[in-house]
Design an enzyme around this catalytic site. Structure first.
Site, PDB file in Angstrom:
ATOM      1  N   LYS A 115      13.245 -35.069  26.111  1.00 47.04           N
ATOM      2  CA  LYS A 115      14.166 -34.333  25.610  1.00 47.04           C
ATOM      3  C   LYS A 115      13.399 -33.078  25.157  1.00 47.04           C
ATOM      4  CE  LYS A 115      18.116 -37.032  24.909  1.00 47.04           C
ATOM      5  NZ  LYS A 115      19.025 -37.773  24.042  1.00 47.04           N
ATOM      6  N   LYS A 197      16.863 -41.696  37.487  1.00 46.20           N
ATOM      7  CA  LYS A 197      18.213 -42.260  36.918  1.00 46.20           C
ATOM      8  C   LYS A 197      19.469 -41.270  37.069  1.00 46.20           C
ATOM      9  CE  LYS A 197      18.739 -42.207  32.375  1.00 46.20           C
ATOM     10  NZ  LYS A 197      18.576 -42.383  31.021  1.00 46.20           N
ATOM     11  N   LYS A 200      23.639 -38.064  32.680  1.00 44.44           N
ATOM     12  CA  LYS A 200      24.885 -37.079  32.336  1.00 44.44           C
ATOM     13  C   LYS A 200      24.261 -35.431  32.695  1.00 44.44           C
ATOM     14  CE  LYS A 200      25.714 -39.666  28.241  1.00 44.44           C
ATOM     15  NZ  LYS A 200      25.735 -39.588  26.626  1.00 44.44           N
TER      16      LYS A 200
HETATM   17  P1  TYM Z   1      22.986 -43.007  25.969  1.00 43.27           P
HETATM   18  O1  TYM Z   1      24.152 -42.492  25.276  1.00 43.27           O
HETATM   19  O2  TYM Z   1      22.118 -42.357  26.633  1.00 43.27           O
HETATM   20  O3  TYM Z   1      23.602 -44.204  26.953  1.00 43.27           O
HETATM   21  C1  TYM Z   1      24.539 -45.102  26.600  1.00 43.27           C
HETATM   22  C2  TYM Z   1      24.070 -46.433  26.988  1.00 43.27           C
HETATM   23  O4  TYM Z   1      24.169 -46.207  28.837  1.00 43.27           O
HETATM   24  C3  TYM Z   1      23.053 -46.823  29.546  1.00 43.27           C
HETATM   25  N1  TYM Z   1      22.818 -45.863  30.620  1.00 43.27           N
HETATM   26  C4  TYM Z   1      22.424 -46.335  31.680  1.00 43.27           C
HETATM   27  N2  TYM Z   1      22.603 -47.661  32.087  1.00 43.27           N
HETATM   28  C5  TYM Z   1      22.496 -47.848  33.552  1.00 43.27           C
HETATM   29  N3  TYM Z   1      22.139 -46.766  34.170  1.00 43.27           N
HETATM   30  C6  TYM Z   1      22.144 -45.642  33.984  1.00 43.27           C
HETATM   31  N4  TYM Z   1      21.861 -44.579  34.761  1.00 43.27           N
HETATM   32  C7  TYM Z   1      22.426 -45.351  32.764  1.00 43.27           C
HETATM   33  N5  TYM Z   1      22.465 -44.071  31.941  1.00 43.27           N
HETATM   34  C8  TYM Z   1      22.648 -44.730  30.764  1.00 43.27           C
HETATM   35  C9  TYM Z   1      21.993 -46.617  28.199  1.00 43.27           C
HETATM   36  O5  TYM Z   1      21.056 -47.582  28.544  1.00 43.27           O
HETATM   37  C10 TYM Z   1      22.849 -47.079  27.109  1.00 43.27           C
HETATM   38  O6  TYM Z   1      22.925 -48.692  27.018  1.00 43.27           O
HETATM   39  N6  TYM Z   1      19.733 -44.052  22.324  1.00 43.27           N
HETATM   40  C11 TYM Z   1      21.012 -44.455  22.908  1.00 43.27           C
HETATM   41  C12 TYM Z   1      22.234 -44.725  22.003  1.00 43.27           C
HETATM   42  C13 TYM Z   1      22.085 -45.640  20.541  1.00 43.27           C
HETATM   43  C14 TYM Z   1      22.089 -47.086  20.794  1.00 43.27           C
HETATM   44  C15 TYM Z   1      21.854 -47.397  19.471  1.00 43.27           C
HETATM   45  C16 TYM Z   1      21.922 -47.979  21.794  1.00 43.27           C
HETATM   46  C17 TYM Z   1      21.928 -45.138  19.511  1.00 43.27           C
HETATM   47  N7  TYM Z   1      21.727 -46.330  18.758  1.00 43.27           N
HETATM   48  C18 TYM Z   1      21.606 -48.803  19.094  1.00 43.27           C
HETATM   49  C19 TYM Z   1      21.917 -49.207  21.264  1.00 43.27           C
HETATM   50  C20 TYM Z   1      21.863 -49.610  19.854  1.00 43.27           C
HETATM   51  C21 TYM Z   1      21.288 -43.641  23.905  1.00 43.27           C
HETATM   52  O7  TYM Z   1      21.212 -42.570  23.761  1.00 43.27           O
HETATM   53  O8  TYM Z   1      22.340 -44.174  25.064  1.00 43.27           O
END
Ligand code: TYM
Length: 336
Positions: A115, A197, A200
Site C-alpha cells: 500500500k 491475487k 478490488k
Molecule cells: P479485505 O477487506 O481486504 O478483505 C476481506 C476478506 O476477503 C478476503 N480476500 C480474499 N480471499 C480469497 N481470495 C482473494 N483474492 C481475496 N481477496 C480478499 C480477505 O482475506 C479477507 O478475509 N485487514 C482486513 C480487514 C480486517 C479484518 C479485521 C479481518 C480488519 N480487521 C479483523 C479479520 C479480522 C482486510 O483488509 O480485508
C-alpha cells in the site's frame, strides 16, 4: 469464550468494489459458522481511512456492505453485524496495542509495503499501525477463530504475537486467536494473471469478478479467463489459470477438486469455463436479489445497526474493563 460459546470475529473493508475473492475467501464461510459459535462480523470502516475516501461514497459503500453481509445469509439476530466506528473500544484497544507493537514488526508487513508503494503520496501513520488495530478488533472479543483469506495470515500472526506478549506481561487477558481457512477459495487469483491475487484495485476489469457484476458480464469474463495450452482440466502448479478456475468452481458448488476434474475429463476449456461462469452466476444472482430487498428496507437496517452496535459494545467492554485494570488506568467513575 462468551456465554459458553467460542467466538468468531472477522471483518471486511468497504472500499472499492468487492470481488469474488472477498466472497469465496471470507463471507461465504462466515455463514456456516453462526450456529456453533458466537460470531461478530464487522464493517471495518476505521481501517478504510488509511486511504483517502470520498465521504458520501464511503458512507454509502459501508451501508451496502452491511446489507451485503445480511444478503449473504448472515442473520443479524444470530450474528453481531456492526460498524467498527460505532464501537469506540476498537480505537481504544488499537491505541493500547500500538504501544506494545514494535515499529519493525509493522514495517515488515507485506500489505503495508504494497500500500505504501501504491499510495506513495500518503504514507500515513495509520497505514503503518493498521495491523495493531486489526489485532484489537480480534482480541477485543476473546476470539478463537478468524475466518479470512490466506492474504491475512501475516496480520493474524501479529495478532497472536500481541496477545501472547500482553498475556506474558499482565497474565491471562486475551485468547490467542487462530486463522480459520476454508477448504476452497482461500486465495482466488486474477482471471487474467493467475499468479496474482484477485483484487478490488486491479486496473484490468476483466481480471476480477465484482460481486455486483451482472450475469452476462460474469459469463463474458470467464470466457476470457486465461488458461494454458495443456488442454486438461487438472489442479496443479503448472496450470495456475485452470487450477484457479477449479478452485472457484469447487467453492461455488461445494464439490471436491477430484469431482471437478472427473466431471470435465476429456472436455475442452471452452465448456469448462462456461460451467464455471454458470456456477458463479448461480451463487451471485440470489445474492443480488436479496441485497436489493434489504438495502431498500431502511427501518430494518437502522434497527439492526443500532441493536448490534450495542451488542458489540456490551461484549467488548467485558474485555476492556480487564485490560484497563491490568494496565493500571484509574477506575472510571460510575455515572448514576
Ligand atoms: P479485505 O477487506 O481486504 O478483505 C476481506 C476478506 O476477503 C478476503 N480476500 C480474499 N480471499 C480469497 N481470495 C482473494 N483474492 C481475496 N481477496 C480478499 C480477505 O482475506 C479477507 O478475509 N485487514 C482486513 C480487514 C480486517 C479484518 C479485521 C479481518 C480488519 N480487521 C479483523 C479479520 C479480522 C482486510 O483488509 O480485508
Amino acid at each position: 469464550m462468551f456465554d459458553d460459546k467460542k467466538v468468531i470475529f472477522s471483518g471486511m473493508q468497504a472500499t472499492g468494489n468487492l470481488t469474488l475473492g472477498n466472497y469465496l475467501g471470507a463471507l461465504k464461510n462466515w455463514v456456516k459458522l453462526a450456529d456453533e459459535y458466537m460470531t461478530f462480523y464487522c464493517v471495518v470502516d476505521l481501517h478504510s481511512i488509511t486511504i483517502r475516501q470520498d465521504p458520501a461514497e464511503f458512507r454509502k459503500r459501508a451501508r451496502n456492505l452491511l446489507a451485503l453481509y445480511i444478503a449473504a445469509g448472515l442473520d443479524p439476530e444470530k450474528n453481531c453485524i456492526y460498524y467498527q466506528s460505532h464501537n469506540p473500544d476498537h480505537a481504544e484497544l488499537g491505541w493500547i496495542l500500538d504501544c506494545y507493537t514494535y515499529v519493525g514488526e509493522l514495517q515488515r508487513m507485506t500489505q503495508y509495503k504494497d500500500k505504501a508503494a501504491k499510495h506513495a503520496d500518503n504514507i500515513n501513520a495509520g497505514l503503518l499501525t493498521y495491523p495493531s488495530l486489526m489485532a484489537a478488533d480480534i482480541l477485543l472479543f476473546q476470539t478463537e477463530y478468524v475466518p479470512v483469506g490466506v492474504d491475512q495470515k501475516q496480520h493474524l500472526e501479529l495478532a497472536r504475537n500481541l496477545a501472547e506478549r500482553f498475556n506474558a506481561i499482565y497474565g491471562d487477558t486475551f485468547v490467542v486467536p487462530d486463522i480459520w481457512l476454508g477448504k476452497t477459495g482461500r486465495k482466488i487469483m486474477s482471471l487474467q494473471e493467475p499468479d496474482k491475487k484477485m483484487s478490488k484495485s486491479d486496473e484490468n476489469p476483466n481480471a476480477s469478478i465484482y460481486l455486483m457484476d451482472d450475469a452476462d458480464t460474469i459469463r463474458r469474463k470467464f470466457k476470457r479467463a486465461v488458461t494454458d495450452s495443456v488442454g486438461v482440466v487438472r489442479y496443479c502448479e503448472e496450470q495456475p489459470g485452470v487450477s484457479n478456475l477449479i478452485d472457484i468452481y469447487c467453492a461455488c458448488t461445494d464439490k471436491t477438486t477430484e469431482e471437478c476434474e472427473k466431471e470435465f475429463a476429456g472436455l475442452g476449456y471452452g465448456q469448462f469455463k462456461e460451467a464455471v461462469g454458470e456456477a458463479v452466476v448461480g451463487v451471485l444472482q440470489p445474492l443480488h436479489d436479496r441485497f436489493e430487498e434489504i438495502i431498500k428496507d431502511k427501518d430494518y437496517l437502522d434497527k439492526v445497526i443500532l441493536e448490534n452496535a450495542d451488542k458489540s459494545y456490551y461484549y467488548a467492554e467485558k474485555t476492556m474493563r480487564k485490560v484497563r485494570k491490568k494496565i493500571g488506568f484509574p477506575e472510571r467513575p460510575r455515572r448514576s
